[in-house]
Design an enzyme around this catalytic site. Structure first.
Site, mmCIF file in Angstrom:
data_model
loop_
_atom_site.group_PDB
_atom_site.id
_atom_site.type_symbol
_atom_site.label_atom_id
_atom_site.label_comp_id
_atom_site.label_asym_id
_atom_site.label_seq_id
_atom_site.Cartn_x
_atom_site.Cartn_y
_atom_site.Cartn_z
ATOM 1 C CG HIS A 1 8.759 27.096 -6.598
ATOM 2 N ND1 HIS A 1 7.518 27.657 -6.829
ATOM 3 C CD2 HIS A 1 9.106 27.420 -5.339
ATOM 4 C CE1 HIS A 1 7.127 28.289 -5.731
ATOM 5 N NE2 HIS A 1 8.074 28.166 -4.812
ATOM 6 C CG HIS B 1 7.614 21.023 -7.978
ATOM 7 N ND1 HIS B 1 8.887 21.519 -8.136
ATOM 8 C CD2 HIS B 1 6.825 22.105 -7.706
ATOM 9 C CE1 HIS B 1 8.867 22.845 -7.973
ATOM 10 N NE2 HIS B 1 7.629 23.212 -7.717
ATOM 11 C CG ASP C 1 6.781 27.808 -11.099
ATOM 12 O OD1 ASP C 1 5.552 27.772 -11.206
ATOM 13 O OD2 ASP C 1 7.387 27.696 -10.008
ATOM 14 C CG ASP D 1 5.229 30.253 -8.667
ATOM 15 O OD1 ASP D 1 5.977 30.542 -9.633
ATOM 16 O OD2 ASP D 1 5.195 29.119 -8.145
HETATM 17 ZN ZN LIG Z 1 6.158 27.460 -8.428
#
Ligand SMILES: [Zn+2]
Length: 326
Positions: free
Chosen positions: A171, A133, A169, A256
């Protein structure tokens, strides 16, 4: 008996970042991952908890390929000042944050150079804080420096051959995607929850200019199970990998999406994690003479994280590396 080809690397400096306040991205994560990988190795891989790091000045110099110098300096100054928030409500800084983030980037730089020089073929880097990120000039989503983008950039600069970054992941890796979005030499494949943090990663984000078609996002509704998650990932990987013919694979290995995770919102199990890990290993064998660098991202349920990391490295260690070396 032959030496294991898979190396797990970490460094104690990665423990120094302490966001506090019950933050899910704690040092405990790395401790459980390393304990599980040591307990599960059985000669199949080696674990180096104190892997050597390049000099900090070299890491900072190379990080400027990925981040503005101002951003690097802001993380350093904020860490000097101690506890506080940087750029967003989820990036809390402690005195050890800069040291840990720099060590994480240093492990990525060292492994990428080793891969480029042929001294390493397959590794899992147990690092924190995570990477994907972090933007060019902003910390975001628990991430300060983008070690994954750094690793891919170092390999592609060393070889002038394409590299594929794959991200399973839960995200979207907004920072990684943005860095390589208009590039033809680095592909980016991500499967993730959508709409969800960080808000990017729609199916229409496919790259721009020379990079048109080298980015592939598969946004999934929350609650995706093993079959949905893995099929989406495998399809996108095949599509971009066969087009790019990468010389190395870099993995944003976030766990996650596991059903027990308090953050990811997906329903992946250990079976799915094994399948995703087999897919990236197979991609490395097929296109990249086995060369693969996997880098820890998210994963916030400690037991699930430990299990998933062990299963992931088991799959990385399940095939011989470099039999058809280019
Ligand atoms: Zn994540």
């Amino acid at each position: 008996m032959t030496q294991p080809v898979v190396i797990v690397r970490s460094n104690p400096r990665c423990l120094a970042h302490d966001p506090g306040l019950g933050h899910p991205e704690s040092a405990r994560r790395l401790e459980v991952v390393l304990a599980a990988l040591e307990a599960g190795a059985a000669g199949r891989w080696t674990v180096d908890r104190e892997a050597p790091l390049p000099p900090d000045d070299d890491v900072i110099g190379t990080l400027r390929w990925i981040h503005d110098a101002d951003h690097i300096e802001r993380v350093r100054r904020a860490s000097e000042e101690g506890a506080g928030w940087l750029d967003s409500h989820d990036c809390r800084v402690s005195r050890g944050t800069f040291d840990a983030a720099l060590a994480a980037a240093g492990l990525a730089l060292g492994a990428a150079l080793d891969l480029a020089n042929g001294r390493l073929q397959r590794a899992f880097l147990a690092i924190r804080p995570p990477s994907h990120h972090a933007e060019r000039s902003a910390a975001r989503g628990f991430c300060f420096f983008n070690a994954v983008a750094l690793a891919a950039e170092v390999v592609v600069q060393a070889w002038n051959r394409p590299v594929l970054v794959v991200d399973f992941d839960a995200h979207h890796g907004n920072g990684t995607q943005r860095h390589f979005y208009d590039r033809s030499d680095v592909g980016y494949v991500s499967v993730h929850g959508y709409p969800a943090f960080p808000g990017s990663g729609g199916a229409d984000e496919t790259g721009a200019g020379a990079g048109a078609g080298t980015t592939r996002n598969v946004p999934l509704a929350p609650g995706a199970d093993d079959a949905v998650y893995c099929e989406a990932f495998e399809g996108a990987l095949e599509e971009v990998g066969s087009r790019l013919q990468p010389a190395a694979i870099v993995v944003s290995a976030g766990f996650d999406a596991h059903v027990a995770d308090p953050v990811g919102g997906m329903r992946l199990t250990e079976v799915g994690v094994r399948r995703l890990s087999a897919a990236v290993t197979g991609a490395a064998e097929r296109w990249a003479s086995g060369r693969l660098l996997s880098i820890l991202e998210g994963g916030f349920d400690l037991q699930a994280l430990a299990n998933c990391a062990r299963i992931h490295v088991e799959e990385l260690a399940s095939t011989e590396v470099g039999k058809a070396d280019a």
